[in-house]
Scaffold this motif. Structure first.
Motif, PDB file in Angstrom:
ATOM      1  N   SER A   1     -53.296  40.595 -72.467  1.00 15.23           N
ATOM      2  CA  SER A   1     -55.049  40.811 -72.246  1.00 15.23           C
ATOM      3  C   SER A   1     -54.881  39.125 -73.691  1.00 15.23           C
ATOM      4  O   SER A   1     -56.381  39.545 -74.227  1.00 15.23           O
ATOM      5  CB  SER A   1     -55.541  42.020 -72.956  1.00 15.23           C
ATOM      6  OG  SER A   1     -55.684  42.213 -74.754  1.00 15.23           O
TER       7      SER A   1
ATOM      8  N   ASN B   1     -64.049  40.797 -68.778  1.00 15.95           N
ATOM      9  CA  ASN B   1     -62.971  41.245 -69.870  1.00 15.95           C
ATOM     10  C   ASN B   1     -63.126  42.748 -68.742  1.00 15.95           C
ATOM     11  O   ASN B   1     -61.621  43.225 -69.458  1.00 15.95           O
ATOM     12  CB  ASN B   1     -63.689  42.293 -70.964  1.00 15.95           C
ATOM     13  CG  ASN B   1     -62.856  43.156 -71.865  1.00 15.95           C
ATOM     14  OD1 ASN B   1     -62.506  43.119 -72.144  1.00 15.95           O
ATOM     15  ND2 ASN B   1     -63.571  44.440 -71.407  1.00 15.95           N
TER      16      ASN B   1
ATOM     17  N   VAL C   1     -59.031  43.717 -68.394  1.00 12.88           N
ATOM     18  CA  VAL C   1     -58.884  45.386 -68.425  1.00 12.88           C
ATOM     19  C   VAL C   1     -58.755  45.911 -67.444  1.00 12.88           C
ATOM     20  O   VAL C   1     -57.712  46.698 -67.873  1.00 12.88           O
ATOM     21  CB  VAL C   1     -59.498  46.209 -70.216  1.00 12.88           C
ATOM     22  CG1 VAL C   1     -59.428  47.110 -69.428  1.00 12.88           C
ATOM     23  CG2 VAL C   1     -59.718  45.313 -70.729  1.00 12.88           C
TER      24      VAL C   1
ATOM     25  N   SER D   1     -65.363  50.226 -67.936  1.00 14.77           N
ATOM     26  CA  SER D   1     -64.386  49.870 -68.967  1.00 14.77           C
ATOM     27  C   SER D   1     -65.699  50.115 -70.094  1.00 14.77           C
ATOM     28  O   SER D   1     -66.439  48.711 -70.570  1.00 14.77           O
ATOM     29  CB  SER D   1     -64.020  48.390 -68.525  1.00 14.77           C
ATOM     30  OG  SER D   1     -63.299  48.288 -70.071  1.00 14.77           O
TER      31      SER D   1
ATOM     32  N   ARG E   1     -66.731  50.485 -74.051  1.00 13.19           N
ATOM     33  CA  ARG E   1     -66.258  49.820 -75.316  1.00 13.19           C
ATOM     34  C   ARG E   1     -64.833  50.336 -75.854  1.00 13.19           C
ATOM     35  O   ARG E   1     -64.447  50.253 -76.771  1.00 13.19           O
ATOM     36  CB  ARG E   1     -67.358  48.833 -75.759  1.00 13.19           C
ATOM     37  CG  ARG E   1     -67.616  48.723 -77.587  1.00 13.19           C
ATOM     38  CD  ARG E   1     -68.361  48.345 -78.189  1.00 13.19           C
ATOM     39  NE  ARG E   1     -68.751  48.397 -78.969  1.00 13.19           N
ATOM     40  CZ  ARG E   1     -68.826  48.845 -80.887  1.00 13.19           C
ATOM     41  NH1 ARG E   1     -68.316  49.372 -80.501  1.00 13.19           N
ATOM     42  NH2 ARG E   1     -68.430  48.275 -82.097  1.00 13.19           N
TER      43      ARG E   1
ATOM     44  N   GLU F   1     -61.352  50.425 -74.874  1.00  8.46           N
ATOM     45  CA  GLU F   1     -61.303  48.576 -75.135  1.00  8.46           C
ATOM     46  C   GLU F   1     -60.084  48.725 -76.454  1.00  8.46           C
ATOM     47  O   GLU F   1     -59.169  48.292 -77.079  1.00  8.46           O
ATOM     48  CB  GLU F   1     -62.223  48.025 -75.297  1.00  8.46           C
ATOM     49  CG  GLU F   1     -62.211  47.527 -73.695  1.00  8.46           C
ATOM     50  CD  GLU F   1     -63.849  46.343 -73.894  1.00  8.46           C
ATOM     51  OE1 GLU F   1     -63.946  46.073 -74.154  1.00  8.46           O
ATOM     52  OE2 GLU F   1     -64.932  46.687 -72.604  1.00  8.46           O
TER      53      GLU F   1
ATOM     54  N   THR G   1     -57.490  51.280 -77.043  1.00  7.26           N
ATOM     55  CA  THR G   1     -56.163  49.662 -76.264  1.00  7.26           C
ATOM     56  C   THR G   1     -55.810  49.269 -77.768  1.00  7.26           C
ATOM     57  O   THR G   1     -54.744  48.865 -78.282  1.00  7.26           O
ATOM     58  CB  THR G   1     -56.326  49.237 -75.004  1.00  7.26           C
ATOM     59  OG1 THR G   1     -57.039  50.376 -74.555  1.00  7.26           O
ATOM     60  CG2 THR G   1     -55.044  48.247 -75.393  1.00  7.26           C
TER      61      THR G   1
END
Length: 402
Positions: free
Chosen positions: A237, A264, A268, A295, A297, A300, A303
């Motif tokens: 990423s 993004n 992702v 996807s 926030r 993310e 992760t």
């Protein structure tokens, strides 16, 4: 309009202009132009520190900030025309600022400072649709904008002017070199391509071929859209996958500039999941699927937490995004969207130069995907709803622009 009312408006205008000028004089070069009986525009310029700096400004587009001053009495309202606040695309102008001044019952000066985004978000539009209206009411008292520190106001205004300056120069350069950097376009309503990710003698390339024909070409590296000196990459990423995403999307969207969210989502949901040492094919349908998949926030940031925290993940330590510094406070946002204004501890004040430096970098960033500044914070959440109740900052920060 009676002469008495005109005289009062003129006096209020003079008060507003004088009080606004006290915020500007020490930090900017200031020009003033009269607009109407209610107020004036101040044109502000970032001061040059050296003669070389001043002469060097001839090499790029320099932006002037526009500041409007207003004075109101008691619960009277004042208006701002939309043409000041919004640009040609209907977006808030980052170089426009407004001060609303008044006095309280004891005669003490009170000031409200608004950037264009605040005006659009907080103020009502008049019935004619041409103005934003500022007026204090029982429900609207604008505490966040009230009596802000002068240093903070100065920082916000400088950052806004710099963002506009960078955007203006970026647009100019792109237009100037457009004839030399025009990429291959397909002009198809429904793109149907295969992007072949290949590794040739250690060099990563992408072949773009139509599903309906034999013709193909190398996918152009869109450095005009993403300031990257490296190469394409997949299986992560970082900067390489984001550069690849920008270039693929620019072709997929037939030359349109992809949004940060699109970039993004593609990274992702698709590019990060490819084995970095493998070759593969990606179809237009797979790109569409990646863009349409949710996807959040939160996922993310989860992760990132798993990558950065290791065994500490899920034990109360979370990433919170640093949005801005206001004197000795930080405004932060948790991964579920809750915002807090937190006092910086005495020990944490040693990090203020770092915070200011990084926030300035973010404000000046021209990356398609905006970098983010995080604090490793201790977050207390309500057991049943998981709502953030309390946040304690640590002295650990991390700048994320991978």
């Amino acid at each position: 309009m009676t002469s008495t009312k005109i005289q009062r408006q003129s006096a209020n205008r003079d008060k507003g202009e004088y009080r606004t000028s006290t915020y500007l004089a020490d930090e900017f070069w200031v020009l003033k132009r009269p607009v109407d009986i209610d107020g004036a525009d101040f044109l502000i310029q970032l001061p040059a520190t050296t003669l070389e700096d001043l002469r060097g400004r001839s090499r790029y587009i320099e932006v002037l900030g526009i500041v409007q001053s207003k004075f109101f009495e008691k619960k009277n309202g004042v208006s701002i025309h939309k043409k000041y606040v919004l640009d040609a695309e209907g977006k808030p102008r980052s170089e426009f600022f407004c001060f609303f001044h008044t006095d309280d019952l004891a005669g003490e000066h009170i000031s409200y400072f608004f950037v264009a985004e605040d005006i659009v978000r907080e103020l009502a539009v008049t019935s004619c649709g041409e103005y934003y209206r500022f007026k204090l009411t029982k429900k609207c008292f604008y505490e966040k904008q009230k009596n802000m520190g002068r240093k903070h106001i100065s920082q916000v205004m400088k950052a806004g002017i710099q963002r506009t300056e960078i955007a203006s120069n970026t647009r100019f350069v792109r237009e100037l070199f457009k004839v030399y950097s025009t990429p291959t376009l397909h002009h198809e309503e429904q793109p149907d391509f295969v992007y072949s990710l290949r590794i040739v003698e250690g060099v990563r390339i992408v072949l773009c071929r139509s599903s309906t024909g034999p013709h193909g070409h190398l996918l152009e590296m869109r450095r005009d859209l993403f300031p990257n000196q490296g190469a394409f990459f997949w299986g992560g990423s970082g900067t390489g996958p984001k550069f690849l995403a920008v270039s693929m999307l620019a072709h997929h969207m037939n030359g349109e500039i992809p949004t940060a969210k699109n970039i993004n989502d593609l990274v992702v949901n698709l590019l990060s999941k490819i084995d970095m040492d493998s070759e593969c094919n990606i179809t237009s349908r797979e790109i569409l699927s990646a863009l349409q998949r949710k996807s959040s926030r939160e996922s993310e940031m989860d992760t990132l937490e798993r990558n950065w925290f290791g065994d500490m993940h899920g034990k109360g330590v979370e990433l919170v995004e640093v949005l801005e510094r206001i004197d000795n406070e930080l405004r932060v946002k948790c991964k579920r969207g809750e915002e807090f204004r937190l006092i910086i501890s005495v020990a944490g004040m040693s990090k203020v130069p770092l915070i200011d430096h990084v926030m300035k970098q973010i404000a000046r960033s021209t990356d398609a995907a905006v970098p983010v500044f995080y604090n490793f914070a201790l977050v207390l959440r309500e057991p049943t709803t998981s709502k953030a109740l309390e946040v304690s900052l640590s002295e650990v920060y991390r700048f994320h622009n991978d």
